[in-house]
Design a protein around this motif. Structure first.
Motif: not given
Length: 359
Positions: A194-220
């Motif tokens: 589900v996240a792939v469509a949003e990730v594809r349109r982002s020049p840079l994605v920052r991976l950030e780990a939290v307990p029990h999950g992973l954030w894909l941080r994108v600008a704008d």
């Protein structure tokens, strides 16, 4: 209709699986009126012909379908009813996924633990890699980790891996910024899709780990959260380390190989490799030179014959990058490594079957 051919509401409730109170409600709403109502006692009677409709009504309500949609389904032909059902199920699934996403975000916030920066990766590159590797996932009861994608970050690279036990795909990405520390986790495959469509349109994605999950941080754009699977991921590193030496290496045009696989009628295929090239044939039929498809290939090493399930071998080839694929063979009963001939960062292993078609 004679009354002795009708069922009182209690008997009809037993036949249809609906309670008497539910039948009264559906009668009052016009969805399932009784055939006859006793003018003196007000008792309701139903016919045997209404059992099917009542059963379908009950099943639709068990799917949490609203009354207006139930009425539309019951009043439609088979094709239209099927379409309405598909629309409703898609809405339910979408709502459930959205609820899971919101719950994960809330739990992450409740933990009040700052995220751990893992790595920064180019969005289009990460999206392509996720789609390629996720083709090797499987939904198997009792082994939920097989439906996840293993992400491992070292100081030099980010590696994505998935396996269904018959196939293993792994791709190594060079991060845009060097990872600050090592990290590993198995991420929910559906949520990554589900996240792939949003990730594809982002020049840079920052991976950030939290307990029990992973954030894909994108600008704008909206950040995406994917849950981690707590189950242990298969020890694929041990399997890779125990692979034998390559005895035969084949470089073959990808499109020609895919076309040959598509043209074979059986569920299993045979690859016969020699210094003259590679023959592809159905393993379900008797050998027939007329049905063999010869492919030009560069072959080094020993001649051999190997068998595969089409559902294992075809997707392993189709996800390769570039016009040619390189097959590293170790024998007729050992995994074959399928790599892109011009780019080695996507590697897939496929398990063969025995000549008697057993696993």
């Amino acid at each position: 209709m004679p009354k002795d051919e009708l069922m009182p509401i209690g008997a009809f409730a037993q036949r249809s699986g609906l309670t008497s109170s539910a039948l009264r409600f559906y009668a009052d709403s016009g969805l399932l009126p009784p055939v006859e109502v006793d003018p003196v006692s007000g008792y309701r009677y139903y016919s045997a012909d209404q059992v099917v409709q009542a059963t379908v009504l009950r099943q639709l309500r068990e799917l949490a379908m609203p009354l207006t949609a139930v009425e539309a389904v019951l009043g439609s032909g088979a094709d239209e009813a099927s379409r309405l059902l598909d629309e409703h199920v898609a809405e339910v699934v979408g709502n459930a996924a959205a609820a899971q996403q919101k719950a994960a975000v809330i739990k992450s916030a409740l933990g009040n633990v700052p995220g751990l920066p893992i790595a920064a990766v180019k969005g289009p590159v990460l999206a392509d890699a996720v789609e390629q590797v996720l083709t090797a996932t499987a939904y198997e009861h009792g082994i939920p980790a097989l439906a996840g994608l293993r992400i491992e970050a070292s100081y030099e690279a980010v590696t994505l891996t998935a396996t269904d036990r018959y196939r293993l795909s792994t791709r190594t990405l060079v991060p845009a910024e060097a990872p600050g520390q090592t990290w590993a986790g198995t991420v929910n495959g559906n949520e990554l899709r589900v996240a792939v469509a949003e990730v594809r349109r982002s020049p840079l994605v920052r991976l950030e780990a939290v307990p029990h999950g992973l954030w894909l941080r994108v600008a704008d754009r909206e950040d995406r959260h994917c849950r981690l699977l707590p189950e242990e991921f298969p020890d694929y590193q041990l399997m890779l380390a125990s692979l034998g030496d390559v005895t035969t290496r084949v470089t073959v045009p990808k499109e020609l190989l895919l076309r040959a696989l598509e043209d074979q009628p059986g569920e299993r295929i045979t690859l016969h490799v020699s210094d003259h090239g590679m023959h592809v044939r159905s393993a379900d039929d008797e050998p027939d030179e007329n049905s063999d498809i010869w492919l030009p290939a560069t072959v080094t090493g020993q001649a051999l014959q190997i068998w595969f399930e089409l559902t294992t071998f075809y997707p392993a080839v189709s996800t390769a990058i570039g016009p040619d694929v390189l097959l590293d063979l170790r024998g007729h009963d050992l995994p074959v490594t399928i790599r892109s001939a011009d780019r080695g960062d996507l590697t897939t292993l496929a398990m063969p079957i025995k000549s008697d078609h057993s696993a």
